[in-house]
Design a protein around this motif. Structure first.
Motif, PDB file in Angstrom:
ATOM      1  N   GLU A 104       0.833  -1.217   0.000  1.00  0.00           N
ATOM      2  CA  GLU A 104       0.000   0.000   0.000  1.00  0.00           C
ATOM      3  C   GLU A 104       0.863   1.261   0.000  1.00  0.00           C
ATOM      4  O   GLU A 104       0.643   2.175  -0.795  1.00  0.00           O
ATOM      5  CB  GLU A 104      -0.937   0.008   1.226  1.00  0.00           C
ATOM      6  CG  GLU A 104      -2.095  -0.973   1.059  1.00  0.00           C
ATOM      7  CD  GLU A 104      -2.789  -1.333   2.367  1.00  0.00           C
ATOM      8  OE1 GLU A 104      -3.639  -2.243   2.332  1.00  0.00           O
ATOM      9  OE2 GLU A 104      -2.464  -0.739   3.419  1.00  0.00           O
ATOM     10  N   THR A 105       1.882   1.286   0.863  1.00  0.00           N
ATOM     11  CA  THR A 105       2.700   2.509   0.929  1.00  0.00           C
ATOM     12  C   THR A 105       3.596   2.615  -0.306  1.00  0.00           C
ATOM     13  O   THR A 105       3.870   3.712  -0.778  1.00  0.00           O
ATOM     14  CB  THR A 105       3.553   2.575   2.223  1.00  0.00           C
ATOM     15  OG1 THR A 105       4.291   1.362   2.351  1.00  0.00           O
ATOM     16  CG2 THR A 105       2.691   2.783   3.448  1.00  0.00           C
ATOM     17  N   SER A 153       1.430   4.124  -2.994  1.00  0.00           N
ATOM     18  CA  SER A 153       1.089   5.545  -2.839  1.00  0.00           C
ATOM     19  C   SER A 153       2.330   6.419  -2.726  1.00  0.00           C
ATOM     20  O   SER A 153       2.231   7.629  -2.586  1.00  0.00           O
ATOM     21  CB  SER A 153       0.204   5.733  -1.608  1.00  0.00           C
ATOM     22  OG  SER A 153       0.908   5.267  -0.477  1.00  0.00           O
ATOM     23  N   GLU A 166       4.428   6.537  -0.293  1.00  0.00           N
ATOM     24  CA  GLU A 166       4.609   7.088   1.057  1.00  0.00           C
ATOM     25  C   GLU A 166       5.709   6.351   1.831  1.00  0.00           C
ATOM     26  O   GLU A 166       6.020   5.198   1.535  1.00  0.00           O
ATOM     27  CB  GLU A 166       3.290   6.970   1.835  1.00  0.00           C
ATOM     28  CG  GLU A 166       2.224   7.920   1.322  1.00  0.00           C
ATOM     29  CD  GLU A 166       0.882   7.620   1.964  1.00  0.00           C
ATOM     30  OE1 GLU A 166       0.385   8.472   2.695  1.00  0.00           O
ATOM     31  OE2 GLU A 166       0.360   6.508   1.728  1.00  0.00           O
ATOM     32  N   ILE A 183       6.757   4.343   4.834  1.00  0.00           N
ATOM     33  CA  ILE A 183       5.963   3.426   5.662  1.00  0.00           C
ATOM     34  C   ILE A 183       5.933   3.850   7.139  1.00  0.00           C
ATOM     35  O   ILE A 183       4.936   3.674   7.838  1.00  0.00           O
ATOM     36  CB  ILE A 183       6.451   1.962   5.507  1.00  0.00           C
ATOM     37  CG1 ILE A 183       5.441   1.006   6.130  1.00  0.00           C
ATOM     38  CG2 ILE A 183       7.842   1.752   6.049  1.00  0.00           C
ATOM     39  CD1 ILE A 183       5.638  -0.445   5.804  1.00  0.00           C
ATOM     40  N   ALA A 222       3.350   6.766   7.135  1.00  0.00           N
ATOM     41  CA  ALA A 222       1.980   6.455   6.708  1.00  0.00           C
ATOM     42  C   ALA A 222       1.375   5.252   7.436  1.00  0.00           C
ATOM     43  O   ALA A 222       0.159   5.164   7.566  1.00  0.00           O
ATOM     44  CB  ALA A 222       1.968   6.199   5.200  1.00  0.00           C
TER      45      ALA A 222
END
Ligand SMILES: Nc1ncnc2c1ncn2[C@@H]1O[C@H](COP(=O)(O)OP(=O)(O)OP(=O)(O)O)[C@@H](O)[C@H]1O
Length: 262
Positions: free
Chosen positions: A228-229, A232, A234, A236, A239
Protein backbone atom coordinates in the motif's frame (compact mmCIF):
# COMPACT_ATOMS: atom_id res chain seq x y z
CA UNK A 1 31.88 10.46 9.80
CA UNK A 2 32.39 6.72 10.11
CA UNK A 3 30.10 6.03 7.18
CA UNK A 4 29.15 2.44 6.53
CA UNK A 5 28.43 1.24 3.03
CA UNK A 6 26.10 -1.75 2.73
CA UNK A 7 25.38 -3.84 -0.34
CA UNK A 8 21.86 -5.28 -0.11
CA UNK A 9 22.36 -8.40 -2.16
CA UNK A 10 20.83 -11.73 -3.10
CA UNK A 11 20.75 -12.97 -6.66
CA UNK A 12 17.34 -14.49 -6.06
CA UNK A 13 14.60 -12.20 -7.32
CA UNK A 14 11.76 -10.75 -5.26
CA UNK A 15 13.22 -11.47 -1.81
CA UNK A 16 12.84 -7.91 -0.52
CA UNK A 17 16.18 -6.24 -1.42
CA UNK A 18 14.57 -3.03 -2.70
CA UNK A 19 11.99 -2.94 0.08
CA UNK A 20 14.72 -3.43 2.68
CA UNK A 21 16.86 -0.60 1.21
CA UNK A 22 13.85 1.71 1.15
CA UNK A 23 12.73 0.90 4.70
CA UNK A 24 16.25 1.10 6.17
CA UNK A 25 16.70 4.55 4.58
CA UNK A 26 13.34 5.80 5.86
CA UNK A 27 13.90 4.38 9.34
CA UNK A 28 17.42 5.76 9.67
CA UNK A 29 16.24 9.17 8.43
CA UNK A 30 13.71 9.11 11.28
CA UNK A 31 16.70 8.62 13.63
CA UNK A 32 18.28 11.81 12.22
CA UNK A 33 20.78 10.01 9.98
CA UNK A 34 21.86 11.15 6.53
CA UNK A 35 21.35 8.34 4.03
CA UNK A 36 22.23 7.79 0.38
CA UNK A 37 20.61 5.05 -1.68
CA UNK A 38 22.42 3.79 -4.77
CA UNK A 39 20.21 1.91 -7.23
CA UNK A 40 22.23 -0.56 -9.29
CA UNK A 41 19.25 -2.59 -10.49
CA UNK A 42 18.28 -1.96 -14.14
CA UNK A 43 14.65 -2.60 -13.13
CA UNK A 44 15.00 0.78 -11.29
CA UNK A 45 12.35 -0.18 -8.72
CA UNK A 46 14.08 1.64 -5.87
CA UNK A 47 14.41 4.81 -7.99
CA UNK A 48 10.70 4.63 -8.81
CA UNK A 49 9.76 4.07 -5.14
CA UNK A 50 11.81 7.15 -4.23
CA UNK A 51 10.19 9.15 -7.03
CA UNK A 52 13.59 9.82 -8.61
CA UNK A 53 13.88 10.87 -12.24
CA UNK A 54 15.21 7.99 -14.33
CA UNK A 55 15.90 7.67 -18.04
CA UNK A 56 12.64 5.71 -18.36
CA UNK A 57 10.76 8.98 -17.84
CA UNK A 58 13.32 11.53 -19.02
CA UNK A 59 15.96 10.51 -21.54
CA UNK A 60 18.27 13.25 -20.24
CA UNK A 61 18.23 11.93 -16.67
CA UNK A 62 21.70 11.48 -15.19
CA UNK A 63 21.91 8.01 -13.66
CA UNK A 64 24.35 5.42 -12.36
CA UNK A 65 25.03 4.47 -15.97
CA UNK A 66 26.50 7.90 -16.73
CA UNK A 67 28.50 7.68 -13.50
CA UNK A 68 29.95 4.25 -14.24
CA UNK A 69 30.74 5.21 -17.85
CA UNK A 70 32.68 8.30 -16.68
CA UNK A 71 30.20 10.72 -18.21
CA UNK A 72 29.20 12.13 -14.84
CA UNK A 73 30.30 12.35 -11.22
CA UNK A 74 28.56 11.67 -7.94
CA UNK A 75 27.29 15.10 -7.05
CA UNK A 76 25.54 15.31 -10.43
CA UNK A 77 23.95 11.87 -10.25
CA UNK A 78 22.51 12.28 -6.75
CA UNK A 79 18.92 13.49 -6.43
CA UNK A 80 17.83 14.92 -3.09
CA UNK A 81 14.49 13.69 -1.84
CA UNK A 82 12.56 14.73 1.27
CA UNK A 83 14.01 12.04 3.55
CA UNK A 84 17.21 10.83 1.85
CA UNK A 85 19.27 11.11 -1.31
CA UNK A 86 19.27 8.67 -4.21
CA UNK A 87 21.57 7.92 -7.13
CA UNK A 88 19.04 6.45 -9.60
CA UNK A 89 19.47 3.43 -11.84
CA UNK A 90 19.15 3.29 -15.61
CA UNK A 91 17.38 0.54 -17.49
CA UNK A 92 20.51 0.42 -19.67
CA UNK A 93 22.63 -0.73 -16.72
CA UNK A 94 21.69 -4.18 -18.02
CA UNK A 95 24.41 -3.70 -20.66
CA UNK A 96 27.07 -2.62 -18.15
CA UNK A 97 29.57 -5.18 -19.49
CA UNK A 98 29.81 -3.32 -22.78
CA UNK A 99 30.40 -0.05 -20.89
CA UNK A 100 33.11 -1.19 -18.48
CA UNK A 101 35.72 -2.39 -20.90
CA UNK A 102 38.84 -2.11 -18.71
CA UNK A 103 39.15 -5.67 -17.33
CA UNK A 104 41.59 -4.65 -14.59
CA UNK A 105 39.92 -1.50 -13.28
CA UNK A 106 36.36 -2.75 -13.74
CA UNK A 107 35.64 -4.31 -10.32
CA UNK A 108 36.76 -1.13 -8.54
CA UNK A 109 34.75 1.36 -10.59
CA UNK A 110 31.99 2.06 -8.06
CA UNK A 111 34.40 2.07 -5.11
CA UNK A 112 36.56 4.64 -6.93
CA UNK A 113 33.58 6.85 -7.72
CA UNK A 114 32.47 6.76 -4.07
CA UNK A 115 35.96 7.87 -3.02
CA UNK A 116 36.17 10.58 -5.73
CA UNK A 117 32.75 11.91 -4.68
CA UNK A 118 33.87 12.08 -1.03
CA UNK A 119 30.63 10.32 -0.12
CA UNK A 120 31.94 8.97 3.18
CA UNK A 121 32.21 12.57 4.38
CA UNK A 122 28.61 13.36 3.36
CA UNK A 123 26.51 10.46 4.61
CA UNK A 124 26.07 8.34 7.72
CA UNK A 125 24.85 5.33 5.74
CA UNK A 126 24.98 4.30 2.09
CA UNK A 127 22.87 1.37 0.84
CA UNK A 128 23.41 -0.18 -2.58
CA UNK A 129 20.42 -2.03 -4.03
CA UNK A 130 21.72 -4.91 -6.16
CA UNK A 131 19.95 -6.59 -9.09
CA UNK A 132 18.77 -10.22 -8.84
CA UNK A 133 21.90 -11.65 -10.51
CA UNK A 134 25.50 -12.41 -9.57
CA UNK A 135 26.92 -10.41 -12.46
CA UNK A 136 29.06 -7.30 -12.82
CA UNK A 137 26.62 -4.96 -11.04
CA UNK A 138 26.46 -7.06 -7.87
CA UNK A 139 30.26 -7.45 -7.98
CA UNK A 140 30.70 -3.66 -8.22
CA UNK A 141 28.51 -3.27 -5.12
CA UNK A 142 30.30 -6.01 -3.19
CA UNK A 143 33.71 -4.53 -3.95
CA UNK A 144 32.55 -1.02 -2.92
CA UNK A 145 30.79 -2.10 0.29
CA UNK A 146 32.01 -2.49 3.86
CA UNK A 147 29.38 -5.10 4.55
CA UNK A 148 26.62 -7.14 2.92
CA UNK A 149 23.06 -7.50 4.20
CA UNK A 150 21.30 -10.50 2.66
CA UNK A 151 17.50 -10.42 2.51
CA UNK A 152 16.07 -13.89 1.94
CA UNK A 153 12.75 -15.65 2.05
CA UNK A 154 12.24 -18.82 4.03
CA UNK A 155 12.22 -21.13 1.03
CA UNK A 156 14.67 -23.72 -0.15
CA UNK A 157 15.67 -21.88 -3.34
CA UNK A 158 16.48 -18.77 -1.34
CA UNK A 159 18.71 -20.87 0.90
CA UNK A 160 20.55 -22.22 -2.13
CA UNK A 161 20.89 -18.67 -3.52
CA UNK A 162 22.55 -17.49 -0.32
CA UNK A 163 25.28 -20.11 -0.59
CA UNK A 164 25.99 -19.03 -4.19
CA UNK A 165 26.19 -15.40 -3.06
CA UNK A 166 28.63 -16.50 -0.35
CA UNK A 167 31.02 -17.83 -3.03
CA UNK A 168 31.00 -14.40 -4.70
CA UNK A 169 31.64 -12.72 -1.34
CA UNK A 170 34.53 -15.09 -0.65
CA UNK A 171 35.99 -14.34 -4.05
CA UNK A 172 35.80 -10.57 -3.36
CA UNK A 173 37.45 -11.15 0.02
CA UNK A 174 40.29 -12.99 -1.70
CA UNK A 175 41.08 -10.19 -4.16
CA UNK A 176 39.30 -6.88 -4.31
CA UNK A 177 37.79 -6.34 -0.84
CA UNK A 178 39.69 -8.22 1.86
CA UNK A 179 37.85 -6.60 4.79
CA UNK A 180 34.32 -7.20 3.47
CA UNK A 181 31.90 -8.32 6.20
CA UNK A 182 28.53 -10.01 6.11
CA UNK A 183 26.21 -8.19 8.52
CA UNK A 184 23.68 -10.99 8.40
CA UNK A 185 20.69 -12.59 6.74
CA UNK A 186 17.27 -11.04 7.20
CA UNK A 187 14.28 -13.29 6.61
CA UNK A 188 11.56 -11.35 4.82
CA UNK A 189 7.86 -12.01 4.24
CA UNK A 190 8.20 -14.44 7.10
CA UNK A 191 5.33 -16.46 8.47
CA UNK A 192 6.38 -18.06 11.76
CA UNK A 193 3.13 -20.03 11.92
CA UNK A 194 4.03 -22.45 9.13
CA UNK A 195 6.11 -25.53 9.91
CA UNK A 196 8.13 -25.20 6.70
CA UNK A 197 9.13 -21.60 7.56
CA UNK A 198 10.36 -22.74 10.97
CA UNK A 199 12.28 -25.66 9.44
CA UNK A 200 13.92 -23.48 6.81
CA UNK A 201 14.74 -20.91 9.48
CA UNK A 202 16.75 -23.66 11.22
CA UNK A 203 18.57 -24.41 7.95
CA UNK A 204 19.41 -20.71 7.54
CA UNK A 205 20.85 -20.70 11.08
CA UNK A 206 23.17 -23.56 10.11
CA UNK A 207 24.14 -21.91 6.81
CA UNK A 208 24.82 -18.57 8.55
CA UNK A 209 27.11 -20.29 11.07
CA UNK A 210 29.09 -21.82 8.20
CA UNK A 211 29.40 -18.35 6.67
CA UNK A 212 30.53 -16.95 10.01
CA UNK A 213 27.57 -14.61 10.16
CA UNK A 214 24.09 -14.61 11.70
CA UNK A 215 20.42 -14.71 10.86
CA UNK A 216 19.02 -11.53 12.38
CA UNK A 217 16.64 -12.19 15.27
CA UNK A 218 14.20 -9.77 13.67
CA UNK A 219 12.17 -11.31 10.89
CA UNK A 220 10.11 -9.15 8.56
CA UNK A 221 6.54 -10.35 8.48
CA UNK A 222 4.39 -10.41 5.36
CA UNK A 223 2.12 -7.36 5.42
CA UNK A 224 -0.13 -5.36 3.14
CA UNK A 225 1.24 -2.02 4.44
CA UNK A 226 4.32 -2.51 2.26
CA UNK A 227 2.41 -2.79 -1.00
CA UNK A 228 0.00 0.00 0.00
CA UNK A 229 2.70 2.51 0.93
CA UNK A 230 4.82 1.54 -2.08
CA UNK A 231 1.81 2.14 -4.36
CA UNK A 232 1.09 5.55 -2.84
CA UNK A 233 4.76 6.55 -2.71
CA UNK A 234 4.61 7.09 1.06
CA UNK A 235 7.20 6.50 3.74
CA UNK A 236 5.96 3.43 5.66
CA UNK A 237 7.05 4.87 9.03
CA UNK A 238 5.00 8.01 8.45
CA UNK A 239 1.98 6.45 6.71
CA UNK A 240 1.69 3.11 8.52
CA UNK A 241 4.03 3.35 11.50
CA UNK A 242 1.97 0.87 13.55
CA UNK A 243 1.90 -1.82 10.88
CA UNK A 244 3.71 -5.11 11.56
CA UNK A 245 6.14 -4.47 8.73
CA UNK A 246 7.08 -0.96 9.96
CA UNK A 247 7.55 -2.33 13.49
CA UNK A 248 9.71 -5.17 12.15
CA UNK A 249 11.94 -2.84 10.12
CA UNK A 250 12.21 -0.59 13.19
CA UNK A 251 13.53 -3.50 15.27
CA UNK A 252 15.81 -4.61 12.45
CA UNK A 253 17.35 -1.12 12.37
CA UNK A 254 17.94 -1.30 16.13
CA UNK A 255 19.41 -4.78 15.87
CA UNK A 256 21.81 -3.92 13.05
CA UNK A 257 22.78 -0.31 13.68
CA UNK A 258 22.07 0.38 17.37
CA UNK A 259 22.59 -3.04 19.02
CA UNK A 260 23.16 -1.56 22.49
CA UNK A 261 19.59 -0.17 22.47
CA UNK A 262 17.98 -3.34 21.06
N1 LIG B 1 7.27 -7.83 4.12
C1 LIG B 1 6.59 -7.80 2.97
N2 LIG B 1 5.26 -8.05 2.96
C2 LIG B 1 4.55 -8.05 1.80
N3 LIG B 1 5.07 -7.82 0.59
C3 LIG B 1 6.39 -7.57 0.53
C4 LIG B 1 7.22 -7.55 1.70
N4 LIG B 1 8.50 -7.27 1.32
C5 LIG B 1 8.48 -7.13 -0.02
N5 LIG B 1 7.22 -7.30 -0.50
C6 LIG B 1 6.78 -7.26 -1.90
O1 LIG B 1 7.48 -8.28 -2.60
C7 LIG B 1 7.81 -7.87 -3.90
C8 LIG B 1 9.33 -8.01 -4.10
O2 LIG B 1 9.97 -7.15 -3.18
P1 LIG B 1 11.28 -6.34 -3.60
O3 LIG B 1 11.07 -5.63 -4.88
O4 LIG B 1 11.69 -5.55 -2.42
O5 LIG B 1 12.29 -7.55 -3.83
P2 LIG B 1 13.70 -7.54 -4.60
O6 LIG B 1 14.51 -8.63 -3.99
O7 LIG B 1 14.28 -6.19 -4.58
O8 LIG B 1 13.25 -7.89 -6.07
P3 LIG B 1 14.20 -7.96 -7.38
O9 LIG B 1 15.04 -9.15 -7.18
O10 LIG B 1 13.23 -8.10 -8.51
O11 LIG B 1 15.00 -6.70 -7.41
C9 LIG B 1 7.33 -6.43 -4.03
O12 LIG B 1 6.08 -6.44 -4.69
C10 LIG B 1 7.15 -5.96 -2.60
O13 LIG B 1 6.11 -5.01 -2.48
Amino acid sequence: MSTKIYAIANQKGGVGKTTTCHCLAAGLHAQGKKVLLIDLDPQSNLSVLCDAVTDAVNKDAVTMLELLSDKSTFPDVIQTMEDYDIAPASMYLASIDSVLTDPIGRPFKLAEKITEGNLRKKYDYIFIDCPPALGTLTSLAIVAADSVIIPAQADILSLQGVSQLYSTIQSARGHANKSLKISGIVLTRFNARTKISREIHEMFLTAAKQMNTEVFKTQIREGTAIKETQASGENIFKAAGNSNVAQDYKSLIKEIFFPKEA
